[in-house]
Design an enzyme around this catalytic site. Structure first.
Site, PDB file in Angstrom:
ATOM      1  N   GLU A 184       0.851  -1.192   0.000  1.00  0.00           N
ATOM      2  CA  GLU A 184       0.000   0.000   0.000  1.00  0.00           C
ATOM      3  C   GLU A 184       0.888   1.244   0.000  1.00  0.00           C
ATOM      4  O   GLU A 184       1.997   1.231   0.549  1.00  0.00           O
ATOM      5  CB  GLU A 184      -0.893  -0.053   1.260  1.00  0.00           C
ATOM      6  N   ARG A 192       0.275  12.296  -9.436  1.00  0.00           N
ATOM      7  CA  ARG A 192       0.820  10.935  -9.294  1.00  0.00           C
ATOM      8  C   ARG A 192       2.195  10.799  -9.948  1.00  0.00           C
ATOM      9  O   ARG A 192       3.034   9.994  -9.540  1.00  0.00           O
ATOM     10  CB  ARG A 192      -0.105   9.905  -9.958  1.00  0.00           C
TER      11      ARG A 192
HETATM   12  P1  IMP Z   1      -7.320   4.703   4.732  1.00  0.00           P
HETATM   13  O1  IMP Z   1      -8.355   3.689   4.297  1.00  0.00           O
HETATM   14  O2  IMP Z   1      -7.928   5.879   5.425  1.00  0.00           O
HETATM   15  O3  IMP Z   1      -6.173   4.099   5.504  1.00  0.00           O
HETATM   16  O4  IMP Z   1      -6.745   5.360   3.439  1.00  0.00           O
HETATM   17  C1  IMP Z   1      -5.889   4.718   2.653  1.00  0.00           C
HETATM   18  C2  IMP Z   1      -5.992   5.206   1.224  1.00  0.00           C
HETATM   19  O5  IMP Z   1      -6.310   6.610   1.133  1.00  0.00           O
HETATM   20  C3  IMP Z   1      -4.659   5.036   0.603  1.00  0.00           C
HETATM   21  O6  IMP Z   1      -4.689   3.877  -0.201  1.00  0.00           O
HETATM   22  C4  IMP Z   1      -4.469   6.268  -0.225  1.00  0.00           C
HETATM   23  O7  IMP Z   1      -4.830   5.966  -1.554  1.00  0.00           O
HETATM   24  C5  IMP Z   1      -5.424   7.284   0.299  1.00  0.00           C
HETATM   25  N1  IMP Z   1      -4.709   8.305   1.091  1.00  0.00           N
HETATM   26  C6  IMP Z   1      -4.613   8.404   2.434  1.00  0.00           C
HETATM   27  N2  IMP Z   1      -3.879   9.459   2.807  1.00  0.00           N
HETATM   28  C7  IMP Z   1      -3.474  10.047   1.651  1.00  0.00           C
HETATM   29  C8  IMP Z   1      -2.633  11.175   1.361  1.00  0.00           C
HETATM   30  O8  IMP Z   1      -2.101  11.875   2.232  1.00  0.00           O
HETATM   31  N3  IMP Z   1      -2.445  11.448   0.054  1.00  0.00           N
HETATM   32  C9  IMP Z   1      -2.993  10.709  -0.968  1.00  0.00           C
HETATM   33  N4  IMP Z   1      -3.754   9.629  -0.725  1.00  0.00           N
HETATM   34  C10 IMP Z   1      -4.002   9.306   0.558  1.00  0.00           C
HETATM   35 MG    MG Z   2      -4.574   3.889  -2.133  1.00  0.00          MG
END
Ligand code: IMP
Ligand code: MG
Length: 172
Positions: free
Chosen positions: A96, A162
């Site tokens: 991830e 990206r």
């Molecule tokens: P979670 O489910 O809240 O842990 O979020 C995870 C997903 O959110 C990751 O796979 C990222 O794609 C996206 N994400 C979380 N934080 C960021 C960030 O600071 N920048 C860009 N994408 C983020």
């Molecule tokens: Mg992601």
């Protein structure tokens, strides 16, 4: 215009990826390793990581969505592309880009376990702990960042940034 403040430079990213690859290669010697990359954000990190591994791997991808077009998780994770490979009996390592609330990984680890894999571990380039709302364990961490929304090296804001080779804090 939003401001891009450098957080991780190229050399630092390379060093972190190399350290992760060396730990993973040591731990998975002689095993049946399948890497599962989380689209889209992890594609750059995964591509760099696999080229530094010294153990053979199979590679699959999933796509999970929780964000829409904002900078906060909606709290609802949807798997819009599942795994293609048969994971039964395999040692799975989820790759991830960044862990925030942990909801995405929670959902994916549960999916892998439901496929009767032999083991599931998680590798994330960035661990962002400020909004963690699950107990998901991240086994391999590239670096820890306390706050801020990051872009570049695969990470996007609304599908922008990206392609940047380094990681930046996006300041509104
Ligand atoms: P979670 O489910 O809240 O842990 O979020 C995870 C997903 O959110 C990751 O796979 C990222 O794609 C996206 N994400 C979380 N934080 C960021 C960030 O600071 N920048 C860009 N994408 C983020
Ligand atoms: Mg992601």
């Amino acid at each position: 215009m939003p401001e891009l403040v450098p957080v991780l430079r190229k050399s630092e990213i390379e060093a972190r990826v190399a350290a992760l690859a060396s730990a993973i290669s040591a731990d998975y010697a002689g095993r049946n390793l399948v890497l599962i990359g989380v689209l889209k954000g992890a594609f750059v990190f995964l591509a760099d990581l696999v080229r530094r591994l010294t153990v053979p791997v199979a590679i699959d991808f999933v796509r999970l969505c929780s964000y829409g077009s904002g900078t906060c998780s909606s709290g609802h994770v949807q798997m819009t592309k599942s795994t293609d490979m048969d994971l039964a009996g395999k040692d799975v390592l989820v790759v991830e880009d960044i862990v925030d609330t942990g909801l995405t990984l929670d959902c994916l680890v549960a999916h892998c376990l439901s496929q009767n894999c032999r083991s599931v571990k998680v590798c994330a380039l960035i661990d962002k702990q400020e909004r963690r709302s699950t107990a998901v364990k991240v086994d391999y961490i590239g670096c820890t960042v306390t706050q801020g929304f990051l872009v570049g090296y695969g990470l996007d804001y609304n599908e922008h940034y990206r392609e940047l080779p380094e990681i930046y804090h996006l300041k509104p």
